[in-house]
Each structure stands twice: as structure tokens, then as C-alpha cells.
Design a protein around this motif. Structure first.
Motif, mmCIF file in Angstrom:
data_model
loop_
_atom_site.group_PDB
_atom_site.id
_atom_site.type_symbol
_atom_site.label_atom_id
_atom_site.label_comp_id
_atom_site.label_asym_id
_atom_site.label_seq_id
_atom_site.Cartn_x
_atom_site.Cartn_y
_atom_site.Cartn_z
ATOM 1 N N LEU A 101 6.714 -1.240 1.775
ATOM 2 C CA LEU A 101 6.832 -0.428 0.568
ATOM 3 C C LEU A 101 5.628 0.491 0.341
ATOM 4 O O LEU A 101 5.780 1.700 0.141
ATOM 5 C CB LEU A 101 7.058 -1.328 -0.641
ATOM 6 C CG LEU A 101 8.405 -2.070 -0.647
ATOM 7 C CD1 LEU A 101 8.485 -3.013 -1.837
ATOM 8 C CD2 LEU A 101 9.575 -1.092 -0.659
ATOM 9 N N LEU A 102 4.423 -0.060 0.365
ATOM 10 C CA LEU A 102 3.242 0.771 0.105
ATOM 11 C C LEU A 102 2.956 1.704 1.274
ATOM 12 O O LEU A 102 2.531 2.847 1.084
ATOM 13 C CB LEU A 102 2.035 -0.104 -0.215
ATOM 14 C CG LEU A 102 2.168 -0.970 -1.477
ATOM 15 C CD1 LEU A 102 0.893 -1.752 -1.734
ATOM 16 C CD2 LEU A 102 2.518 -0.119 -2.694
ATOM 17 N N ASN A 103 3.206 1.222 2.490
ATOM 18 C CA ASN A 103 3.053 2.094 3.656
ATOM 19 C C ASN A 103 3.943 3.327 3.531
ATOM 20 O O ASN A 103 3.531 4.453 3.837
ATOM 21 C CB ASN A 103 3.399 1.342 4.932
ATOM 22 C CG ASN A 103 3.394 2.252 6.157
ATOM 23 O OD1 ASN A 103 2.361 2.516 6.749
ATOM 24 N ND2 ASN A 103 4.575 2.748 6.546
ATOM 25 N N ASN A 104 5.175 3.112 3.070
ATOM 26 C CA ASN A 104 6.107 4.238 3.009
ATOM 27 C C ASN A 104 5.791 5.200 1.874
ATOM 28 O O ASN A 104 6.114 6.383 1.960
ATOM 29 C CB ASN A 104 7.539 3.723 2.918
ATOM 30 C CG ASN A 104 7.999 3.119 4.243
ATOM 31 O OD1 ASN A 104 7.355 3.296 5.277
ATOM 32 N ND2 ASN A 104 9.112 2.398 4.208
ATOM 33 N N ILE A 105 5.159 4.721 0.808
ATOM 34 C CA ILE A 105 4.656 5.645 -0.201
ATOM 35 C C ILE A 105 3.652 6.600 0.451
ATOM 36 O O ILE A 105 3.698 7.816 0.256
ATOM 37 C CB ILE A 105 4.008 4.881 -1.371
ATOM 38 C CG1 ILE A 105 5.072 4.168 -2.202
ATOM 39 C CG2 ILE A 105 3.197 5.834 -2.263
ATOM 40 C CD1 ILE A 105 4.504 3.299 -3.305
#
Length: 315
Positions: free
Chosen positions: A157-161
Motif C-alpha cells: 500500500l505505501l509503496n504504491n502511494i
């Protein structure tokens, strides 16, 4: 058995959270058995035993747990997809608990989520609460670890942000962006899990980091760290979900579900308990920003799709 002769089993040991738990156990000199549901690269080689996680064969599931002293369960699903549903995940988890009892497992360490509730309108949080009840009603000694949103090498999730911030001129924040979340480092969660395996008491504990951000603050923090020039704009949640459905098509994945957005906006990824994990996301981000978001992390590719199927699925 005692000491390093104990056998510890980890569901999803080649995945994200499970890999960190398995690594800590191996580093401590424990015998470790990976229980895997699908073929994935084994990062541990011959330092770990491997068995299948067979929910369609109860006796085989029991056999895979025989001799195990502590079972660390990271099995779960992010969203309904085909025959993979929250209802099925609850049933599989209940079967795993019964199999652990049948096999003579002494202790279960279960990875749950903050703020589970059987009264929740959100299936993810409601289903997590149902599994916790099954654990409490079992004969197993248990520790329940409840993380918020995980960060660390391999997170989605945070990687894709960061990925979208690197590649698009605009990043949409749903609503005001004033809802909060409390990121927690995956290896800190693994440390809590391994510690829970050594304890004798039954407990549930939130696994949360020391920093709380609004979602808008978190996005700005990631944008600045990765050197993005993207403009952050606010839009109604309904319009945001429409844009996400377009993104789903281009990345051939499910970027975020409406229920996940509702859980985030309901402040379910923050705890009212004191921090239990030391790593600060802001510091970790500064040290790892150069690698964050370089590649898109696909939930479907990681958990559902074969390599040949990735190119032909349209969402």
C-alpha cells in the motif's frame, strides 16, 4: 521439547509479514516450518522446512502441524476475489485452529488488525473479529497481534502511494484527508510475534508505531521524500474510487477497495493504546526513499495470478 529443539510453523512464511517472522525465528536458531498455499520463491533455502497449507484436506492440515510447538498465523485476504472471500477466509482460519488443536500445537500467535469488531459494517474488520473469537474459544494458548498499516521492504500500500507520486502529476486525496493512520514497521511486528510465542499468557495487543499522521500528511511526507513534484488535490471519495477503477485497468490490479477506503476514513488504522513498536516511519522513509515506489507492487500478481495470466486480466 524445549529451547531450539522446538518446531515453529509460520503460515505465509515466504510472503510479507510471515517472511519477517520466519527470519527472526531462524536467526534465533529455531527449527522453522513454512506452511505455504501457493508456490513462491523460498528465500531461506534449506534453513526452513516446507509443507503445504491445505484447507481442502483437514487431515493433511493436521499432519502439517504435527510436532509444532508454536504456530504463527499470517494467513488472510485483503478483499474478495473470485472464490477467495472473507467468508472463506474465516472458515479456513477456523479449520486451521481446529487442526492445530488436533495436532497438539501448544500456542497460536495470530496476526489480526486494529479495531476488529463483529458489529463492523466492513467485512474485513468483522471477519477478523470472528477469527479472534474462534481463537479465544479454542483450547490453544494464544497471543493476538493487531497491526495497523505495515511498512517495510515488500509492502504494497505505501509503496504504491510512492509509485503513483513518482509517475503522475496529480495525486488525489479522498475527502479532506484528515483521517488518521499509524504506520508500523513489519519487522517490529515480527519481533512482537516472536516474543508472543515465548509467552504463556493469553492476550491481544495492538502493534502500532510511535507516529500518527493524517492521510494528507502521510502523502505529502512520501511525496517530498521521493522527490515528487505531484500536485496533491482533494476529491470526493466517490470520484476518487472512479479514478482508482481507471488505475486498476492500467496496472492490472486492485489498487484500493471502497471498503478499505471506508476503513481508513473511519480511523480504524490508528490505536488508542500506547505505541508498542519503536521504528518511526518518517526516519525509515528518509533512509529508504530512493527505493520506495520504484516498481509497482501488485496484490493480484503476488497472491492470485500466474505470470501468464497477468497480461490478460482486465478489471
Amino acid at each position: 521439547m524445549s529451547g531450539n529443539f522446538e518446531l515453529h510453523a509460520v503460515t505465509g512464511a515466504f510472503g510479507f509479514t510471515g517472511r519477517y517472522i520466519a527470519q527472526r525465528l531462524i536467526n534465533a536458531g529455531k527449527r522453522v516450518r513454512a506452511l505455504i498455499g501457493r508456490n513462491r520463491p523460498n528465500p531461506f533455502g534449506d534453513r526452513i522446512e516446507v509443507a503445504r497449507l491445505q484447507f481442502d484436506d483437514f487431515q493433511a492440515l493436521v499432519d502439517s502441524l504435527k510436532g509444532v510447538d508454536v504456530l504463527y498465523n499470517t494467513y488472510w485476504v485483503r478483499f474478495n476475489y473470485g472464490e477467495t472471500t472473507f467468508e472463506r477466509a474465516v472458515q479456513n482460519s477456523q479449520m486451521l485452529i481446529r487442526a492445530a488443536e488436533e495436532a497438539g500445537v501448544r500456542r497460536l500467535v495470530h496476526i489480526s488488525i486494529t479495531n476488529p469488531s463483529e458489529d463492523s459494517p466492513l467485512p474485513y474488520f468483522r471477519s477478523k473479529a470472528l477469527v479472534e473469537r474462534a481463537i479465544r474459544n479454542s483450547s490453544l494458548s494464544y497471543g493476538i497481534i493487531r497491526p495497523t498499516v505495515l511498512f517495510g521492504e515488500g509492502d504494497i500500500l505505501l509503496n504504491n502511494i510512492a509509485y503513483f507520486l513518482r509517475r503522475f502529476p496529480i495525486f488525489i486525496v479522498p475527502g479532506k484527508g484528515d483521517y488518521r493512520l499509524q504506520p508500523v514497521y513489519v519487522d517490529d511486528v515480527a519481533a512482537l510475534a516472536v516474543e508472543a510465542g515465548e509467552r504463556m499468557d493469553n492476550f491481544a495487543l495492538d502493534a502500532v508505531g510511535p507516529e500518527v499522521f493524517t492521510f494528507a500528511e502521510l502523502v505529502r511526507l512520501i511525496r517530498d521524500a521521493v522527490g515528487s513534484k505531484a500536485k496533491i488535490v482533494h476529491a470526493p471519495p466517490s470520484l476518487t474510487m472512479l479514478c482508482i477503477r481507471v488505475l486498476n485497468y492500467f496496472v492490472n490490479d486492485i489498487v484500493l477497495t471502497r471498503e478499505e477506503l471506508e476503513g481508513l476514513m473511519a480511523n480504524l488504522l490508528v490505536s488508542d493504546q500506547p505505541p508498542t513498536c519503536p521504528t518511526r516511519f518518517s526516519e525509515w522513509l528518509r533512509e529508504n526513499a530512493e527505493q520506495m515506489g520504484l516498481h509497482y507492487a501488485s496484490e493480484l500478481k503476488r497472491h492470485f495470478l500466474t505470470t501468464s495470466a497477468v497480461g490478460c486480466l482486465l478489471l
